[in-house]
Design an enzyme around this catalytic site. Structure first.
Site: not given
Ligand SMILES: Nc1ncnc2c1ncn2[C@@H]1O[C@H](COP(=O)(O)OS(=O)(=O)O)[C@@H](OP(=O)(O)O)[C@H]1O
Ligand SMILES: Nc1ncnc2c1ncn2[C@@H]1O[C@H](COP(=O)(O)OP(=O)(O)O)[C@@H](O)[C@H]1O
Length: 207
Positions: A37-38, A40, A42-43, A45, A70, A111
């Protein structure tokens, strides 16, 4: 199809203790929960809440977070399409090893490209790759902007920022979708609960 890359004269070595034995020991089944997902959305979290929830149930998991990786394994990579593809490829391979170790591996990366995510899926038996799409609107992610990166991207100070001037390709075939309900984002424990229920229903939380 061979899985060999550029190396010649190398052979696969089987060990007597395999995934089945490790899974019995842990009383769970190894798999990869891939959160996409984008920035921010919530990935991280969800990944951390899920890790804590599984831990409290006595299940062994490990979080592979894009930002964290990274700092080490992927510190030589940037955000060009080629570098993102290599980032995802490496994490896909590591996640596969964790699943083989019998763990519930939670990978949390933007991704953004479908092809790269599908390549990771193809590394595992299909049922063991559980793609979770954080389907949150850009406006919500940008409104959160916890690191101030959207602001920099809008000001042109970061080039190729996902969702602004670099594409995000939503999944076509994800196993789980996390969405807003009546315009409200579910609480972290609700999001994690959705994933835990999926894992329970599919038998991953027992050997
Ligand atoms: N250009 C650009 N585009 C997107 N994101 C950027 C960029 N530059 C830096 N960042 C920060 O890097 C985090 C994303 O790393 P990932 O490894 O998950 O990205 S990717 O999957 O390779 O696209 C991402 O973290 P999250 O906000 O947690 O998603 C950002 O903080
Ligand atoms: N379900 C949620 N409800 C409310 N706030 C959330 C939720 N999920 C994430 N957040 C907040 O949104 C921001 C971005 O979340 P984060 O997990 O860092 O996203 P990502 O890893 O996708 O960049 C953080 O400040 C986080 O506290």
């Amino acid at each position: 199809m061979t899985t060999l890359g550029n190396s010649a004269n190398i052979f696969w070595h089987e060990c007597p203790v395999g995934q089945t034995e490790r899974q019995k020991l842990l009383n769970q089944k190894g798999c990869v929960v891939w959160i996409t997902g984008l920035s921010g959305s919530g990935k991280s979290t969800l990944a951390c809440t899920l890790g804590r929830e599984l831990h409290s149930k006595g299940k062994l998991s490990y979080v592979l977070d894009g930002d964290n990786l990274r700092h080490g394994l992927n510190k030589n990579l940037g955000f060009s399409p080629e570098d993102r593809a290599e980032n995802i490829r490496r994490v896909g391979e590591v996640a596969k090893l964790f699943a083989d170790a019998g763990l519930i591996c939670v990978a949390s990366l933007i991704s953004p490209y479908r092809k790269d995510r599908d390549s990771c899926r193809a590394l595992l038996p299909n049922a063991n790759f559980i793609e979770v799409f954080m389907n949150m609107p850009l406006s919500l992610c940008e409104g959160r902007d916890p690191k101030g990166l959207y602001k920099l991207a809008r000001a042109g100070k970061i080039k190729g920022f996902t969702g602004i001037d670099d594409p995000y390709e939503p999944p076509l075939n994800c196993e789980i979708e996390i969405t807003q309900k009546s315009g409200v984002c579910p609480a972290p424990c609700e999001m994690a609960g959705q994933v835990v229920s999926y894992l329970e229903d599919r038998g991953f939380l027992h050997a």
